[in-house]
Write a protein that holds these residues in place. Structure first.
Motif, PDB file in Angstrom:
ATOM      1  N   LEU A  76       0.954  -1.219   0.031  1.00 27.38           N
ATOM      2  CA  LEU A  76       0.086   0.066  -0.031  1.00 27.38           C
ATOM      3  C   LEU A  76       0.995   1.262  -0.057  1.00 27.38           C
ATOM      4  N   SER A  77       0.642   2.176  -0.860  1.00 33.07           N
ATOM      5  CA  SER A  77       1.523   3.349  -1.093  1.00 33.07           C
ATOM      6  C   SER A  77       0.768   4.517  -0.912  1.00 33.07           C
ATOM      7  N   THR A  78       0.752   5.414  -0.020  1.00 37.71           N
ATOM      8  CA  THR A  78      -0.289   6.385   0.445  1.00 37.71           C
ATOM      9  C   THR A  78       0.538   7.634   0.799  1.00 37.71           C
ATOM     10  N   ALA A  79      -0.046   8.792   1.260  1.00 39.69           N
ATOM     11  CA  ALA A  79       0.406   9.844   1.834  1.00 39.69           C
ATOM     12  C   ALA A  79       0.110   9.835   3.166  1.00 39.69           C
ATOM     13  N   MET A  80      -0.825   8.992   3.729  1.00 38.30           N
ATOM     14  CA  MET A  80      -1.148   8.877   5.129  1.00 38.30           C
ATOM     15  C   MET A  80      -0.073   8.377   6.013  1.00 38.30           C
ATOM     16  N   GLU A 112      -2.815   6.295  10.670  1.00 39.07           N
ATOM     17  CA  GLU A 112      -3.876   6.498   9.803  1.00 39.07           C
ATOM     18  C   GLU A 112      -4.084   5.050   8.968  1.00 39.07           C
ATOM     19  N   VAL A 113      -2.940   4.701   8.452  1.00 40.47           N
ATOM     20  CA  VAL A 113      -3.181   3.315   7.599  1.00 40.47           C
ATOM     21  C   VAL A 113      -3.690   2.129   8.423  1.00 40.47           C
ATOM     22  N   LEU A 114      -3.234   1.986   9.592  1.00 36.04           N
ATOM     23  CA  LEU A 114      -3.464   0.940  10.553  1.00 36.04           C
ATOM     24  C   LEU A 114      -5.069   0.974  10.801  1.00 36.04           C
ATOM     25  N   ALA A 115      -5.531   2.162  11.129  1.00 35.84           N
ATOM     26  CA  ALA A 115      -6.697   2.481  11.511  1.00 35.84           C
ATOM     27  C   ALA A 115      -7.597   2.099  10.215  1.00 35.84           C
ATOM     28  N   LEU A 116      -7.020   2.685   8.985  1.00 38.13           N
ATOM     29  CA  LEU A 116      -8.019   2.329   7.818  1.00 38.13           C
ATOM     30  C   LEU A 116      -8.069   0.626   7.651  1.00 38.13           C
ATOM     31  N   LEU A 117      -6.953   0.028   7.786  1.00 37.45           N
ATOM     32  CA  LEU A 117      -7.097  -1.369   7.462  1.00 37.45           C
ATOM     33  C   LEU A 117      -7.821  -1.755   8.481  1.00 37.45           C
ATOM     34  N   ILE A 170       4.288   1.752   2.452  1.00 33.14           N
ATOM     35  CA  ILE A 170       4.824   2.948   1.893  1.00 33.14           C
ATOM     36  C   ILE A 170       3.869   4.076   2.317  1.00 33.14           C
ATOM     37  N   CYS A 171       4.453   4.738   3.532  1.00 33.38           N
ATOM     38  CA  CYS A 171       3.738   5.772   4.166  1.00 33.38           C
ATOM     39  C   CYS A 171       4.216   7.111   4.154  1.00 33.38           C
ATOM     40  N   SER A 172       3.526   8.293   4.434  1.00 29.98           N
ATOM     41  CA  SER A 172       3.677   9.498   4.304  1.00 29.98           C
ATOM     42  C   SER A 172       4.476  10.150   3.196  1.00 29.98           C
ATOM     43  N   SER A 173       3.899   9.722   2.128  1.00 24.37           N
ATOM     44  CA  SER A 173       4.358  10.219   0.723  1.00 24.37           C
ATOM     45  C   SER A 173       5.724   9.483   0.495  1.00 24.37           C
TER      46      SER A 173
END
Length: 1049
Positions: free
Chosen positions: A796-800, A804-809, A823-826
């Motif tokens: 998963l590649s995101t700006a979050m 926030e990613v763990l909460a989304l999953l 891959i987090c925070s841009s």
């Protein structure tokens, strides 16, 4: 005067239109064969006189010119103010003052009192000069020259504008470097071309330039030693593209080059590295396109980069704008000049060293760029020498190293005054080109004035002809030879070149120079040394009357053959003359000065011989060994970098784990029944087993070797992933929701990786339902195919941020351990859920420490945060009062920030500056970073220069060996401002239409910048689309389509 320049511009345009007009008339006659009325034809000169000069009010013309002058002045003044403001801000941020001694050092660098030899080797004396003592080194050097037709033999120089002196330069540089002590292998990367329009040799993947099988002492050097041309495919495989059309395909070239480098590093490691990879010592880009590629490769590998610009986009843009014939928009459409300039700026961001041919190139050309400021560079260098923090600011070091020359074809002639020489020795049976020159002359024994250049208006050939034609003593004393490339039919040449040739022929006729001037139609590259020798044998002179000459390699070649020179005083010839003292410099606009200088050299024999001797005395300064020695000395002084993984990485333990997996495969081949569900396997996603069953096999009476294998496996199983002491297992699993802890990521075993990078957010910047649906449907699509599921992983590649990613999953009930990488925070952090490497003592996820070290280069968190806050929240003005006005456009977002990501909440995006505007201002302040608007323009995030979501994928390739060609990147049609960087490359890209309703890309660029089509190819078999919503079946069909298309490339 301005008026004269304006008139000259129109007159030159008339000359340029001559060929085009003729072509138009031919086309018209072909389309409409009916004859035109007798005597009726278009005359551009008559039109200019009647319609422009007579028909237009002179006051309007003057007013128009004044407006152009005013706009030009305003543009220059504005840029100068921005540069001064940037320098002031950088100085204020670096509060410590320099010592008096350091100030003296900076001032001393401005002085120009060095002797010619010291000037050419400036600052080498205080470095350890490269010598034979380095012969034990085994260096691997990568050169890149992307465009044109590059091969080692029978170069087609002059075939087109992309195949010129740069091709010859890089090939000879590769050969020369491979012969230096300590250099084991040199790879010259260029584009592979299999078009029927060019020779088959340009489609060969590899071409040997020099064999390094044996060193200078006759010892076996190794099978991979030497210099090689490596051709990397990118873009359409069956088309030869001019350089302006290559920009969208550069990322493909990067991925192909990266694969070769990784393979070569391993091979060289086995040969000369003691089993450890031999990484490139330096990656050297030539020209803007190769500079862009070198910057990305340098970032992916974390090795030093060197840049040679050859010719620069900003300088060309300034010249074209001053001519006033084209608008900036038209210039950009023709030359893709803004994309070229951005590539040069990116190259400056990454480069440790920029190699120039002359001091003029530094001051007058690189000085135009946002990323280079001579004054700020000296301040930063002095602080670095002192050990004072520069707060992440950097300016590349500029050094002057004149191009080298291969003197192997130069035969030194006896320097005698009393002989005319035997011209037949030169015009022999093999001297086709010299014979074709001499046939023009009534008296071939007169001294020959030789000019060798393309028929380009900038080369100023017409002024030379006027100078020769109007000076009777010069005509009577000497002949003139014009080698103006090769031609078959003037009408088929480009309009500009044709107009120069037509004008030259008219001037020859006007001054009746028949028998005095040679202008052969053809010559081979191998004939050029003979032509130089012919001119020297007649005691002639070489002339370069160009309006501006960036360097002047032909002047070096002429000097090596014993020819004195007359050259333009604008550009590189000034440095060459200072070193050689072998001729005279002239104003290229002053034809009398040109004639006087030529007459002086051909008539004063003592001066001629003195210039000839001087040229020979110092010509070694321009030899390839001298160039390479200085080059390697300068590169050795750079901050040397290469991948630095921790010791407990696959370089040691992976061999054990691989043998572990191999043993299990052997057991499986022996009919041991094992599960093949790879999703939760301890063995890298390849096999799953029951320890009880394994023990039964080990206790049985089967083959002894098989029993030993099983026992070894069981001993390793018991040691696998021990629980951290004092950590509650339930607490440990709460973060990653998984039952198994692997030492290393399963990425090493994956044959495919599906990267979900959809940027779909609501107005507050929170992920919307469509993003959740995409994640679920991608998993459903891949797991619907049991065979694909066994070999595939997810990222998963995101700006979050990670929280926030763990909460989304958790919201979609997908365990984090179902992903091999997050891959987090841009792109500023990479996580591997379910691995010991990314888990702290409390059982919480932590970022990959190796990636953090990798991207830390040139990162200044505090300096970036302070500068961006000031740039965004304080109104700009050219007085102190205006600059004090502030508004709150951004505020720090501490929850989304991390040590390698400065995150801001955008409070008012209508007042937010565009990405390219901010990047320009940061560069002017010496800050090198990657910034983007994200999450529906609600965030502004800044990450290190070497970090991005795109570069993180290349890091996974370098770190874990998962090839980019085995990645599938799933995107929306729009997204964050780094969205377009994720589209291009050798991975397959699936773009889901109708997913992203609002993106951040409106804040990407200002008007007049380069466009998306300069980054992303309009058509590519690697890019496919979905049209029918978020459905697993549609996603699977698109993935299969991309796989099929890629297999057919």
């Amino acid at each position: 005067m301005a008026g004269n320049e304006w008139i000259n511009g129109y007159l030159e345009a008339i000359l340029d239109s001559g060929g085009a007009v003729a072509d138009d008339q031919k086309a018209a006659s072909a389309a409409a064969p009916a004859p035109a009325p007798v005597g009726v034809h278009f005359n551009p000169t008559k039109y200019f006189v009647e319609e422009v000069v007579i028909g237009v009010d002179e006051t309007d013309l003057h007013r128009t010119w004044i407006k152009l002058e005013w706009e030009d002045t305003q543009r220059i003044a504005s840029r100068r103010w921005e540069r001064e403001q940037g320098r002031r801000d950088a100085t204020e941020d670096m509060s410590e003052d320099l010592s008096e001694g350091e100030k003296g050092d900076a001032v001393g660098e401005l002085q120009q009192s060095d002797t010619p030899r010291k000037k050419l080797q400036k600052n080498v004396s205080d470095l350890q000069v490269w010598s034979d003592d380095n012969k034990e080194k085994k260096l691997y050097i990568v050169l890149i020259s992307l465009h044109g037709l590059v091969r080692g033999e029978n170069m087609e120089l002059g075939r087109d504008s992309d195949t010129g002196g740069q091709v010859k330069y890089v090939v000879e540089l590769a050969r020369a470097l491979s012969m230096m002590p300590g250099v084991y292998r040199v790879d010259l990367f260029t584009r592979q071309i299999t078009s029927p329009d060019v020779d088959w040799s340009y489609g060969e993947p590899t071409e040997m330039l020099t064999s390094g099988s044996y060193d200078a002492e006759g010892n076996d050097a190794g099978e991979s030693a030497g210099a090689y041309i490596i051709r990397i495919p990118c873009g359409p495989r069956d088309e030869y593209l001019r350089k302006e059309l290559l920009w969208p395909f550069l990322q493909e070239f990067v991925d192909g080059a990266l694969a070769h480098i990784l393979n070569m590093a391993k091979v060289l490691g086995e040969q000369v590295g003691g089993g450890h990879p031999v990484w490139p010592y330096v990656i050297h880009g030539h020209y803007a396109d190769a500079g862009d590629v070198a910057a990305l490769l340098s970032g992916a590998l974390n090795v030093p980069m060197v840049l040679t610009g050859h010719s620069l986009g900003r300088n060309k843009l300034e010249q074209l704008l001053k001519q006033g014939r084209q608008s900036k928009e038209d210039i950009n459409a023709t030359y893709k000049i803004m994309r070229r300039i951005e590539a040069e700026e990116l190259s400056l961001d990454t480069s440790e060293l920029v190699i120039t041919s002359t001091k003029q190139e530094i001051d007058e050309q690189w000085g135009l760029y946002d990323g280079f400021d001579v004054k700020l560079e000296r301040v930063l260098r002095a602080r670095a020498r002192r050990g004072v923090n520069c707060h992440g600011r950097h300016m590349p070091r500029m050094v002057v190293i004149p191009p080298g020359m291969d003197f192997s074809s130069v035969a030194i002639q006896e320097d005698t005054i009393d002989t005319d020489g035997d011209l037949k020795d030169i015009i022999g049976a093999d001297g086709a080109s010299p014979r074709s020159v001499m046939r023009f002359f009534t008296n071939p024994h007169k001294p020959m004035i030789l000019a060798l250049s393309r028929p380009d208006p900038k080369k100023n050939i017409t002024t030379l002809l006027k100078a020769f034609g109007e000076c009777r003593p010069l005509r009577e004393l000497a002949n003139l030879t014009l080698i103006m490339g090769n031609r078959d039919n003037i009408d088929e040449m480009p309009a500009g070149n044709a107009s120069v040739l037509i004008t030259a022929l008219k001037l020859i006729d006007k001054y009746d120079l028949y028998g005095y001037v040679a202008y052969p139609k053809h010559h081979k590259q191998s004939d050029v040394p003979d032509i130089y020798r012919l001119a020297a044998k007649t005691k002639g002179v070489f002339i370069n009357p160009a309006l501006v000459e960036p360097f002047g390699l032909t002047l070096i070649e002429a000097a090596a053959h014993g020819l004195p020179m007359v050259a333009t005083k604008n550009g590189g010839p000034v440095d060459i003359h200072r070193a050689l003292h072998n001729g005279l410099l002239v104003d290229p606009h002053d034809q009398k000065a040109i004639a006087d200088a030529l007459l002086k050299l051909v008539s004063e024999k003592n001066l001629w011989h003195e210039c000839r001797k001087n040229g020979w005395r110092n010509i070694h300064l321009f030899s390839w060994p001298e160039h390479c020695r200085t080059y390697l000395t300068k590169v050795a002084a750079c901050r040397m970098r290469h991948p630095q993984w921790k010791t407990d990485t696959p370089t040691d333990d992976m061999a054990v784990e691989e043998s572990y997996g191999d043993s299990l495969r052997d057991v499986h081949e022996s009919s041991l029944r094992l599960s093949v569900d790879g999703e939760k396997s301890l063995l890298g996603g390849s096999l799953e087993f029951d320890p009880v069953e394994l023990e039964k096999v080990g206790a049985g009476k089967s083959d002894a070797e098989l029993q030993d294998q099983v026992k070894r496996i069981m001993s390793k199983i018991k040691k696998q992933a021990p629980e951290p002491q004092g950590v509650d297992s339930g607490k440990k699993q709460s973060e990653v929701s998984g039952s198994t802890i692997n030492k290393y990521p399963l990425l090493r075993r994956r044959r495919r990786l599906f990267v979900i990078a959809v940027d779909s957010y609501d107005s507050s910047g929170a992920p919307d339902k469509k993003m959740l649906q995409v994640i679920q449907e991608v998993f459903r699509a891949i797991r619907s195919d049991s065979q694909m599921s066994k070999i595939s992983g997810f990222a998963l590649s995101t700006a979050m941020s990670i929280s926030e990613v763990l909460a989304l999953l958790k919201l979609v009930k997908i365990p984090a351990t179902d992903f091999d990488a997050l891959i987090c925070s841009s792109g500023s952090e990479v996580y591997y859920p379910g691995t010991a490497q990314c888990m702290d003592a409390d059982g919480k996820l932590c970022a990959d420490p190796d990636y953090a070290t990798h991207i830390d280069y040139r990162w200044g968190y505090d300096g970036v945060k302070r500068t961006l806050t000031k740039l965004m929240n304080f109104q700009e003005g050219k007085d102190d009062k205006a600059s004090e006005k502030s508004t709150t456009i951004i505020v720090e977002d501490a929850n989304s920030s991390n040590p390698h990501c400065v995150s801001f909440l955008v409070k008012d995006k209508t007042k937010a500056k565009r990405v390219d505007d901010l990047r320009q201002k940061l560069r002017m302040r010496g800050l090198r970073c990657h910034l983007m608007y994200c999450r529906n323009s609600t965030r502004l995030q800044v990450v290190p220069l070497l970090a991005s979501r795109s570069q993180a994928l290349r890091y996974l390739f370098v770190r874990w060996g998962l090839s980019v060609t085995n990645m599938y990147v799933i995107l929306g049609e729009g997204g964050d401002t780094d969205h377009e960087e994720l589209i291009s490359g050798n991975h397959k890209t699936v773009i889901m239409k109708g997913i992203v309703e609002k993106s951040s890309e409106e804040l990407q660029r200002t008007a007049g910048s380069y466009q998306k089509e300069d980054i992303v190819p309009s058509e590519s078999p690697l890019i496919v689309y979905t049209d029918h919503g978020i459905v697993a079946g549609e996603i699977m069909s698109a993935l299969k389509e991309a796989t099929k298309a890629a297999s057919g490339m």
